[in-house]
Design a protein around this motif. Structure first.
Motif, PDB file in Angstrom:
ATOM      1  N   LYS A  68       0.844  -1.109   0.056  1.00  0.00           N
ATOM      2  CA  LYS A  68      -0.004  -0.151  -0.135  1.00  0.00           C
ATOM      3  C   LYS A  68       0.899   1.243  -0.066  1.00  0.00           C
ATOM      4  N   ALA A  69       2.139   1.276  -0.400  1.00  0.00           N
ATOM      5  CA  ALA A  69       2.937   2.244  -0.366  1.00  0.00           C
ATOM      6  C   ALA A  69       2.687   3.476  -1.275  1.00  0.00           C
ATOM      7  N   THR A  70       1.915   3.504  -2.145  1.00  0.00           N
ATOM      8  CA  THR A  70       1.375   4.465  -2.686  1.00  0.00           C
ATOM      9  C   THR A  70      -0.265   4.409  -3.246  1.00  0.00           C
ATOM     10  N   ASP A 124      -1.332   0.658  -4.212  1.00  0.00           N
ATOM     11  CA  ASP A 124      -2.403   0.006  -3.475  1.00  0.00           C
ATOM     12  C   ASP A 124      -3.430  -0.438  -4.399  1.00  0.00           C
ATOM     13  N   ARG A 166       9.828   4.204  -1.860  1.00  0.00           N
ATOM     14  CA  ARG A 166       8.592   4.438  -1.027  1.00  0.00           C
ATOM     15  C   ARG A 166       8.033   3.020  -0.612  1.00  0.00           C
ATOM     16  N   THR A 167       8.344   1.986  -1.459  1.00  0.00           N
ATOM     17  CA  THR A 167       7.848   0.786  -1.436  1.00  0.00           C
ATOM     18  C   THR A 167       8.519  -0.080   0.128  1.00  0.00           C
TER      19      THR A 167
END
Ligand code: GUN
Ligand code: ZN
Length: 435
Positions: free
Chosen positions: A390-392, A396, A419-420
């Motif tokens: 759900k990083a971005t 997601d 970001r992941t």
């Protein structure tokens, strides 16, 4: 002595073999609800959570990650720490890029304080991106390598690095001599090689910037200590290859220069290898040498398209490299994104499980470290990452559409980046938390 045990519960995925050797299905293990048990920095057990949990002592802490995937830490088989601050420099191909941006940047590393600052930024960036082991170029200054190893040792990371050897075709401020390069490297080997999880790499920059005398001494040094690495560049750019021919007319080709000076063999790693002939591939394979595939760099500098299948067909060990600062990201997920496109441009595919292999176990094999890292086999170093589905918002949403593990894994390699990476662990210790 009390032992320290922690267990991590999540979906868990790791490579167990090269898909090219055993087929995709036999190349990985996936646990939908898995448990990774870590004792004193090493993998103690891996299995289904429900099966393993009852066997754990009551006081063992169990950390749970939902909507996440635990994989081994990523392995970067070619990167330059001094080039961190010049990533994304405009407009040039290799030789002009070196003269315009790289050499002036590397000059600053004569200053140990500057080297220490950049080493700190660099290691943080590796860990933010889930990279737990890297094969790293310093500069010609031994201070640069001291600074890097000091920072890596403080976090007990498994890292390989070396001082650049360069005694011609570079500015005076950035050259050593055959003798001083040999002596400085030796001093660094004595200080760092085998200390904690650190290893030393004899590092001639590339054939054009070393005299035959320097290459001779580099080859001698590479044979003088067990477990030493040799790290250089090979056949990246067409003009570079022509230049090597002019400088070494007696040699059959670029690889033969390194071969002649005893700079190939196990634990030798050649960055790029974009323009290799069949004989060179054969020689790399039979000597157990490895090549670092650096897709973001090869595209950024316009060097060419790496022929993964050709090298594999010859049996050459291949790892994945970012080659920052010619590479454009520290993220091995982004390297895989670009690797997929490099294959597409040649009418070929890159299976997501092959991608996972390249970034983990394949890298470990290229570095002859697969007895220590690369997957979750019992006893290996507990170097791993927690990837966040759900990083971005886009990742997601894409994950919600995905119907299978390969589909999810592929999307992670295309859309994923720093970001992941929710958390990174080295030798069982958390060394980066995103939030
Ligand atoms: N060849 C010689 N030095 C370098 C370097 O710093 N980066 C890349 N990409 N290629 C090189
Ligand atoms: Zn490089």
């Amino acid at each position: 002595m009390t032992r320290h045990v922690t267990a991590y519960r999540s979906a868990i995925l790791h490579s167990i073999a090269d898909p090219a050797e055993v087929g995709i299905e036999q190349s990985y293990q996936y646990l939908e609800d898995g448990l990774l048990v870590v004792e004193d920095g090493r993998v103690k057990a891996l299995g289904d959570a429900n099966a393993l949990l009852p066997s754990l002592a009551a006081d063992v802490e169990v950390l749970e990650y939902r909507d996440a995937l635990i994989t081994p830490g990523f392995i970067d088989t070619h990167i330059h720490f001094p080039q961190t601050g010049m990533i994304a420099s405009y407009g040039e191909q290799l030789l002009d890029w070196l003269n315009t941006y790289t050499f002036p940047t590397e000059k600053q590393f004569a200053d140990k304080a500057h080297a220490a600052d950049v080493a700190g930024i660099f290691i943080k960036e590796l860990l933010r991106n889930g990279t737990t082991t890297a094969l790293v170029f310093g500069t010609v200054h031994k201070e640069s390598v001291d600074a890097f190893f000091e920072a890596a040792h403080a976090l007990d990371l498994r890292m390989i690095a070396g001082k650049v050897l360069m005694d011609r075709n570079a500015p005076d401020y950035l050259t050593d001599t055959a003798e001083s390069g040999y002596a400085d490297s030796k001093e660094l080997i004595e200080r760092w090689h085998g200390k904690g999880r650190l290893h030393y790499a004899v590092t001639p920059r590339f054939a054009p910037t070393s005299t035959p005398e320097q290459l001779e001494l580099a080859g001698k040094l590479y044979g003088e200590y067990p477990g030493l690495y040799m790290h250089t560049h090979l056949s990246e750019n067409r003009k570079e290859i022509e230049w090597v021919k002019e400088l070494f007319p007696a040699r059959k080709g670029y690889l033969d220069v390194y071969d002649h000076y005893k700079l190939i063999g196990e634990r030798s790693v050649f960055a790029h290898g974009v323009h290799l002939c069949d004989d060179e591939c054969k020689r790399l394979a039979e000597t157990g040498s490895a090549v670092a595939f650096c897709p973001t760099s090869n595209l950024f500098l316009g060097s060419g398209l790496f022929d993964l299948e050709k090298l594999e067909a010859h049996g050459v060990r291949v790892g994945l490299g970012t080659d920052v600062g010619a590479g454009t990201s520290f993220s091995q997920l982004q390297s895989l994104n670009e690797a997929y496109k490099v294959m597409q441009l040649q009418g070929k595919k890159l299976d997501p499980f092959k991608s996972l292999y390249l970034a983990t176990l394949g890298g470990a094999r290229a570095l002859y470290l697969d007895d220590r890292i690369g997957n979750f086999q019992t006893g290996k170093d507990a170097d791993f990452v927690v990837l966040d589905y759900k990083a971005t918002p886009l990742l997601d949403y894409r994950m919600q559409q995905a119907r299978s593990l390969p589909e999810k894994l592929f999307a992670l390699t295309i859309l994923g980046d720093d970001r992941t990476v929710k958390e990174t662990f080295a030798a069982g210790r958390s060394v980066h938390q995103r939030d």
